[in-house]
Design a protein around this motif. Structure first.
Motif, short mmCIF file in Angstrom:
data_model
loop_
_atom_site.label_atom_id
_atom_site.label_comp_id
_atom_site.label_asym_id
_atom_site.label_seq_id
_atom_site.Cartn_x
_atom_site.Cartn_y
_atom_site.Cartn_z
N ALA A 345 0.83 -1.21 0.00
CA ALA A 345 0.00 0.00 0.00
C ALA A 345 0.86 1.25 0.00
CB ALA A 345 -0.93 -0.01 1.21
N LYS A 346 1.92 1.25 0.79
CA LYS A 346 2.81 2.41 0.84
C LYS A 346 3.61 2.54 -0.46
CE LYS A 346 3.14 2.90 5.82
NZ LYS A 346 3.99 3.07 6.99
N ALA A 347 4.05 1.40 -0.99
CA ALA A 347 4.79 1.44 -2.25
C ALA A 347 3.91 2.00 -3.37
CB ALA A 347 5.28 0.04 -2.62
N GLU A 348 2.63 1.68 -3.33
CA GLU A 348 1.73 2.17 -4.37
C GLU A 348 1.63 3.69 -4.34
OE1 GLU A 348 -0.25 2.05 -7.72
OE2 GLU A 348 0.63 0.28 -6.76
N ARG A 349 1.77 4.29 -3.16
CA ARG A 349 1.77 5.75 -3.08
C ARG A 349 2.96 6.34 -3.83
NH1 ARG A 349 0.77 6.12 3.46
NH2 ARG A 349 -1.04 4.72 3.49
N ILE A 350 4.09 5.65 -3.76
CA ILE A 350 5.28 6.10 -4.50
C ILE A 350 5.05 5.97 -5.99
CG2 ILE A 350 7.69 5.59 -5.03
CD1 ILE A 350 8.11 4.90 -2.13
N TRP A 351 4.59 4.79 -6.42
CA TRP A 351 4.42 4.55 -7.86
C TRP A 351 3.38 5.52 -8.44
CZ3 TRP A 351 8.60 2.51 -7.24
CH2 TRP A 351 8.86 1.31 -6.57
N THR A 352 2.29 5.77 -7.71
CA THR A 352 1.26 6.70 -8.18
C THR A 352 1.82 8.11 -8.33
OG1 THR A 352 -0.51 5.38 -7.18
CG2 THR A 352 -1.00 7.69 -7.68
N ALA A 353 2.62 8.53 -7.34
CA ALA A 353 3.22 9.86 -7.41
C ALA A 353 4.12 9.99 -8.63
CB ALA A 353 4.01 10.15 -6.13
N LEU A 354 4.96 9.00 -8.87
CA LEU A 354 5.88 9.08 -10.00
C LEU A 354 5.15 9.02 -11.33
CD1 LEU A 354 8.93 6.94 -8.77
CD2 LEU A 354 8.41 9.37 -8.39
N LYS A 355 4.12 8.18 -11.41
CA LYS A 355 3.34 8.12 -12.65
C LYS A 355 2.74 9.47 -13.00
CE LYS A 355 1.98 3.26 -12.10
NZ LYS A 355 0.85 2.37 -11.72
N ASN A 356 2.37 10.22 -11.96
CA ASN A 356 1.74 11.53 -12.16
C ASN A 356 2.74 12.68 -12.07
OD1 ASN A 356 -1.29 10.95 -12.38
ND2 ASN A 356 -0.74 9.80 -10.55
N ASP A 357 4.03 12.32 -12.04
CA ASP A 357 5.11 13.32 -12.00
C ASP A 357 4.99 14.23 -10.79
OD1 ASP A 357 7.50 14.11 -13.28
OD2 ASP A 357 6.54 15.88 -14.11
N ARG A 358 4.61 13.63 -9.66
CA ARG A 358 4.43 14.38 -8.42
C ARG A 358 5.48 13.98 -7.40
NH1 ARG A 358 1.58 18.65 -8.79
NH2 ARG A 358 1.00 18.49 -6.58
N PRO A 359 5.74 14.83 -6.39
CA PRO A 359 6.69 14.46 -5.33
C PRO A 359 6.20 13.23 -4.56
CG PRO A 359 6.23 16.82 -5.29
CD PRO A 359 5.23 16.21 -6.23
N ILE A 360 7.13 12.46 -4.05
CA ILE A 360 6.79 11.29 -3.24
C ILE A 360 6.27 11.77 -1.88
CG2 ILE A 360 7.73 9.27 -2.04
CD1 ILE A 360 9.78 9.06 -4.31
N PRO A 361 5.08 11.36 -1.47
CA PRO A 361 4.54 11.82 -0.19
C PRO A 361 5.31 11.23 0.99
CG PRO A 361 3.11 10.14 -1.14
CD PRO A 361 4.14 10.46 -2.18
N SER A 363 4.18 10.18 3.69
CA SER A 363 3.47 9.04 4.26
C SER A 363 3.90 7.71 3.66
CB SER A 363 1.96 9.22 4.06
OG SER A 363 1.63 9.26 2.67
N ALA A 364 4.48 7.75 2.45
CA ALA A 364 4.86 6.52 1.78
C ALA A 364 6.03 5.82 2.46
CB ALA A 364 5.22 6.79 0.32
N THR A 365 6.85 6.56 3.17
CA THR A 365 8.03 5.95 3.80
C THR A 365 7.99 6.04 5.32
OG1 THR A 365 9.22 8.05 3.50
CG2 THR A 365 9.53 6.36 1.82
N LYS A 366 6.89 6.54 5.88
CA LYS A 366 6.78 6.64 7.33
C LYS A 366 6.58 5.26 7.94
CE LYS A 366 4.16 8.96 10.99
NZ LYS A 366 3.01 9.84 11.31
N ASP A 367 7.32 4.98 9.03
CA ASP A 367 7.20 3.72 9.78
C ASP A 367 7.49 2.50 8.92
OD1 ASP A 367 6.42 5.17 12.07
OD2 ASP A 367 4.32 5.16 11.44
#
Length: 379
Positions: A345-361, A363-367
């Motif tokens: 679920a957290k990895a998907e936040r990274i992939w979604t951000a990159l697909k949309n050319d957005r900064p990595i949130p 929350s994706a790497t917290k904990d």
């Protein structure tokens, strides 16, 4: 248990995660050449990360450097069954550090000249639209994944496998299978591929005159032969290689801690490349370009001096301060302390951000499992 019971071909020795200690590791970097005497100094990555340089346009030099380059046709090997290329001005590059156990790499890889190859460093580099900043996602080699079926660049077929280490993709089917696996994990098409080996990385650092780093605590690792007191050091090629391979005596002794050291070193290397002043010495520039082009393997689209120079030119505005580096979200495997598991679920936040050319949130790497070595090394 999800970890493989028998190591896949070419896999390095088990590494201990969590509170335990692990063994072994590798890494390296990449570089390039280019156009006129007024060369361009730019940044790119390999093994970690690394340096892409512009060379001179003199005929002999051009053909000499062009002849150094090695390339692989990833597009032909993988065919059409790939994620759709996103046309938004961004680029995605898979950078691998390869541990080929032959030739000059024999001694650096542990003394066994068996011709095998491993990829113990993998970084997904996302260059944002405008090419002024980048995000880098390190993929832990010990992550247990479902590896897709793939075809290598020689036409060989390799079946899918479940619950195997991420770095088995490269040792099984080389560059094409590594790219296929990363694309399967992320759902993101890799526009380019860069690979750098041990020997080339070490010589490149020496040609640069070393890389200054500061350690906040002493590092002593008998396995990588690294012994640094706390303080500022200018590392030559041998000690730089030891640093990016070390895992013992730093953090929790895991591969995740080693990744944190690698990320810090890549930033220090980029800073060094920006300030080395190679333009004042044509010989120094040529030596760097010669070493870099011998060390790097690229996808076929970057397989010429001109293509690499153009690629480097597009990255020249990206310095260490414009690069965010994270590790793919994982957790320690409760069934095997030598392995880590993807936090999907957290990895998907990274992939979604990159697909949309957005900064990595954040929350994706917290904990997530980290390794405990952050801040030990800085440029």
């Amino acid at each position: 248990m999800s970890a493989e019971s028998t190591p896949e071909p070419g896999i390095t020795e088990p590494a201990t995660t969590g509170p335990q200690r692990r063994g072994g590791g590798r890494r390296r970097k990449a570089a390039v050449p280019g156009k006129r005497r007024k060369a361009l100094l730019a940044t790119a990555w390999a093994a970690a990360g690394v340096v892409v340089l512009g060379g001179t346009g003199l005929g002999y030099v051009y053909f000499k450097l062009n002849g150094n380059l090695k390339s692989v046709d990833i597009n032909q090997a993988l065919g059409d069954e790939r994620p759709t290329k996103i046309d938004n001005g961004s680029e995605n590059i898979l950078v691998l550090g390869s541990d080929t156990r032959s030739g000059k790499n024999r001694k650096l890889g542990g003394g066994t000249d068996d011709g095998s190859a491993r990829s113990d460093t993998a970084m997904i580099v996302h260059v944002y639209k405008g090419h002024k900043k980048a995000s880098v996602v390190s993929v832990p080699r010990d992550t247990l994944i479902d590896r897709p079926a793939c075809t290598d660049t020689k036409g060989g077929s390799h079946p899918a496998a479940s619950g195997v280490m991420f770095n088995s993709a490269y040792s099984t089917g080389g560059a094409a299978c590594a790219v296929k696996t990363v694309e399967s994990l992320s759902g993101i098409r890799m526009d380019h591929y860069l690979e750098v080996d041990f020997a080339g990385f070490q010589k490149l650092i020496d040609d640069l005159g070393g890389v200054p780093v500061t350690t906040t605590k002493a590092i002593a690792d008998p396995q990588s032969h690294l012994n640094l007191k706390a303080g500022t050091h200018t590392l030559d090629g041998e000690r730089s290689l030891a640093l990016v391979r070390t895992r013992h005596g730093v953090g929790d002794g895991s591969d995740l801690g080693r990744i944190q050291l690698q990320q810090a070193f890549v930033k220090a290397l980029l800073d060094r490349a920006e300030h080395v002043g190679v333009l004042s010495s044509p010989k120094k520039l040529y030596d760097l370009a010669d070493t870099a082009t011998k060390a790097v393997t690229t996808d076929s689209d970057l397989g010429s001096v001109n293509a690499l120079a153009d690629f480097a030119g597009g990255l020249k505005g990206i310095g260490s301060s414009h690069m965010r580096m994270v590790t793919m979200p994982v957790r320690y495997d409760p069934a095997d302390p030598n392995r880590v598991l993807l936090q999907k679920a957290k990895a998907e936040r990274i992939w979604t951000a990159l697909k949309n050319d957005r900064p990595i949130p954040a929350s994706a790497t917290k904990d997530t499992a980290a390794g405990g070595a952050k801040g030990v090394v800085s440029g």
